[in-house]
Design a protein around this motif. Structure first.
Motif, mmCIF file in Angstrom:
data_model
loop_
_atom_site.group_PDB
_atom_site.id
_atom_site.type_symbol
_atom_site.label_atom_id
_atom_site.label_comp_id
_atom_site.label_asym_id
_atom_site.label_seq_id
_atom_site.Cartn_x
_atom_site.Cartn_y
_atom_site.Cartn_z
ATOM 1 N N GLU A 77 0.833 -1.205 0.000
ATOM 2 C CA GLU A 77 0.000 0.000 0.000
ATOM 3 C C GLU A 77 0.865 1.251 0.000
ATOM 4 O OE1 GLU A 77 -3.417 2.366 2.609
ATOM 5 O OE2 GLU A 77 -2.559 0.494 3.372
ATOM 6 N N ARG B 225 1.353 6.507 -6.999
ATOM 7 C CA ARG B 225 0.223 7.225 -7.606
ATOM 8 C C ARG B 225 0.383 8.733 -7.412
ATOM 9 N NH1 ARG B 225 -3.142 2.571 -5.872
ATOM 10 N NH2 ARG B 225 -3.337 3.541 -3.810
ATOM 11 N N CYS C 52 -4.424 13.572 -2.403
ATOM 12 C CA CYS C 52 -5.091 12.446 -1.740
ATOM 13 C C CYS C 52 -5.993 11.698 -2.713
ATOM 14 C CB CYS C 52 -5.915 12.947 -0.552
ATOM 15 S SG CYS C 52 -4.950 13.513 0.848
ATOM 16 N N GLN C 53 -6.765 12.451 -3.482
ATOM 17 C CA GLN C 53 -7.660 11.807 -4.440
ATOM 18 C C GLN C 53 -6.880 11.056 -5.507
ATOM 19 O OE1 GLN C 53 -10.381 15.104 -5.594
ATOM 20 N NE2 GLN C 53 -11.939 13.958 -4.489
ATOM 21 N N CYS D 4 -5.636 7.944 -4.025
ATOM 22 C CA CYS D 4 -6.718 7.080 -3.518
ATOM 23 C C CYS D 4 -6.544 6.766 -2.032
ATOM 24 C CB CYS D 4 -6.799 5.771 -4.325
ATOM 25 S SG CYS D 4 -7.002 6.005 -6.091
ATOM 26 N N THR D 5 -6.307 7.809 -1.255
ATOM 27 C CA THR D 5 -6.103 7.598 0.174
ATOM 28 C C THR D 5 -6.485 8.858 0.939
ATOM 29 O OG1 THR D 5 -4.504 6.761 1.798
ATOM 30 C CG2 THR D 5 -3.703 8.412 0.247
ATOM 31 N N SER D 6 -6.468 8.755 2.259
ATOM 32 C CA SER D 6 -6.748 9.919 3.112
ATOM 33 C C SER D 6 -5.460 10.681 3.377
ATOM 34 C CB SER D 6 -7.350 9.466 4.439
ATOM 35 O OG SER D 6 -6.387 8.745 5.202
ATOM 36 N N HIS E 148 2.149 1.852 -3.485
ATOM 37 C CA HIS E 148 1.104 2.302 -4.414
ATOM 38 C C HIS E 148 0.702 3.751 -4.129
ATOM 39 C CE1 HIS E 148 0.816 -1.408 -6.428
ATOM 40 N NE2 HIS E 148 0.100 -2.068 -5.539
ATOM 41 N N VAL E 149 0.596 4.114 -2.854
ATOM 42 C CA VAL E 149 0.218 5.486 -2.502
ATOM 43 C C VAL E 149 1.261 6.471 -3.035
ATOM 44 C CG1 VAL E 149 0.007 7.109 -0.575
ATOM 45 C CG2 VAL E 149 -1.197 4.918 -0.504
ATOM 46 N N TYR F 199 0.917 11.578 -10.445
ATOM 47 C CA TYR F 199 0.070 12.761 -10.528
ATOM 48 C C TYR F 199 0.923 14.030 -10.615
ATOM 49 C CZ TYR F 199 -3.313 16.324 -9.005
ATOM 50 O OH TYR F 199 -4.092 17.454 -8.917
#
Length: 325
Positions: free
Chosen positions: A216, A223, A242-243, A246-248, A219-220, A227
Motif C-alpha cells: 500500500e 500514484r 489524496c484523491q 486514492c487515500t486519506s 502504491h500510494v 500525478y
C-alpha cells in the motif's frame, strides 16, 4: 478610527483594517460571511488589526486585539470554518470551555461562535468547502449549528512556521506592497494544506488505524508521484494529491514520511527548489531569479531565498554567478 488598506489589483483578495479604538461595527465582519457581536471585557485603550484575504476556494481572516474581548455570533452558512488561537496572554474561552494557545476549532456550516479572547490575542480563521475536507479524508461531523469540534493542537511547530512565512501576504501592514491574486491563492493553499495536515495528525493520534503495509505504501507514493509528474506543482493541493493517490491525508502523510522521511508538503517544496536550481544552472536560460522563483510557486521572495540557502548552502544569486564562470 479604523484605517483601510486595499489591494488596487484585486480589491476582493486583500483588505486590512487597523483600529485605533474599539469599533464594534468594524469588528462585526471580522470573519467573512459571518455576523459577530463584540464586547470589550477589559478597561483601557483598545487597538487592533483585522486582515481579510479571499481566493477562489477559501477565505482567510486574521486578527490581533490588545485588550480582552468577547466575540459571539453566526459563522458562514455554506463553508466549514477552521479557527486557531495563535497567541494570547492567558487562557481562551471557546464554546464555554477553557482553551489554550494553539487550539484548533472546527465549526460546521451555520456554526455559532462564542469566544472570550485574552489580552494580546491573535487569531486565525480559514473557511473552506466541506468537499475539500472530504477529499482529504477529514471527517467533520454534522454538528448542530451551536456546536464545534475542538482539538488541542499543542505547539504545532510546522504549522506555526508556515504561518510565519505567509504572514506578509495574509496579514499585511498598511505600508506593505500589494500582492496579486496568484500570491494570495498560493498562500491560501499553503495554509489550508498546513491546517489539514495538522488535523490529520491529531485525528490519527486519537484513533486506531490499520498500519501501512509495504505494498500500500508503494502504491500510494507511486500514484502521488505520477500525478505530480503530469502537473505544474505550484498549484498542487493536498486534497487533490489524496484523491490521486486514492487515500486519506493521514495515510498519505504516513506513506511519505515512511518512504522519504518528510511530509508530502515538504517533499513538494524540495522538488520545487530543485527545479529552480536546475533552471538557474542552465547556461542557455536568461530568466531572472524572480521569474524562475515565481514560476515555481515561490511568491515570498525573501523566504524563498532563505529556504534556498538553507538547502543548498548558497543564495540563488550565487548559483547564477557560478553558472556564468
Amino acid at each position: 478610527m479604523p484605517l483601510l488598506c486595499e489591494s488596487s489589483a484585486s480589491p476582493a483578495s486583500l483588505r486590512a483594517t487597523h483600529m485605533l479604538d474599539f469599533d464594534p461595527e468594524v469588528m462585526s465582519v471580522a470573519i467573512q460571511d459571518g455576523v459577530l457581536e463584540h464586547v470589550q471585557l477589559e478597561c483601557g485603550q483598545f487597538s487592533g488589526q483585522i486582515a481579510h484575504t479571499a481566493a477562489p476556494e477559501s477565505w482567510v481572516d486574521w486578527g490581533r486585539y490588545t485588550l480582552s474581548v468577547l466575540a459571539r455570533g453566526d459563522l458562514s452558512r455554506d463553508r466549514v470554518t477552521i479557527a486557531m488561537a495563535l497567541q494570547g496572554q492567558g487562557d481562551w474561552r471557546l464554546q464555554g470551555a477553557s482553551a489554550l494557545t494553539g487550539d484548533i476549532v472546527v465549526f460546521p456550516e451555520r456554526g455559532e461562535l462564542l469566544a472570550a479572547l485574552p489580552p494580546q490575542a491573535q487569531w486565525l480563521s480559514v473557511q473552506v468547502s466541506r468537499e475539500r475536507l472530504d477529499a482529504a479524508g477529514l471527517a467533520v461531523h454534522a454538528y448542530s449549528p451551536s456546536q464545534a469540534h475542538r482539538i488541542n493542537a499543542g505547539e504545532a511547530p510546522e504549522l506555526y512556521r508556515t504561518l510565519a512565512s505567509l504572514a506578509p501576504v495574509l496579514a499585511p501592514m498598511p505600508s506593505a506592497e500589494t500582492y496579486d491574486s496568484a500570491a494570495v491563492a498560493w498562500a491560501h493553499d499553503q495554509l489550508v494544506d498546513g491546517l489539514f495536515a495538522q488535523l490529520a495528525r491529531l485525528s490519527a493520534a486519537g484513533s486506531v488505524e490499520t498500519p501501512l503495509g509495504p505494498t500500500e505504501r508503494h502504491h500510494v507514493v507511486r500514484r502521488a508521484e505520477l500525478y505530480l509528474e503530469g502537473r505544474d506543482e505550484q498549484s498542487v493541493r493536498m486534497e487533490d494529491l489524496c484523491q490521486a493517490a486514492c487515500t486519506s491525508l493521514s495515510r498519505l502523510e504516513r506513506a511519505f514520511r515512511e518512504t522519504f522521511g518528510v511530509s508530502p508538503r515538504r517533499y513538494l517544496t524540495l522538488r520545487r527548489l530543485a527545479a529552480v536550481r536546475r533552471e538557474l544552472l542552465r547556461r542557455e536560460s536568461h530568466a531572472s531569479i524572480t521569474d524562475v522563483a515565481m514560476r515555481w510557486g515561490f511568491f515570498h521572495l525573501g523566504r524563498f531565498a532563505q529556504d534556498y540557502k538553507a538547502l543548498f548552502a548558497e543564495l540563488p544569486s550565487q548559483t547564477l554567478r557560478s553558472r556564468r564562470h
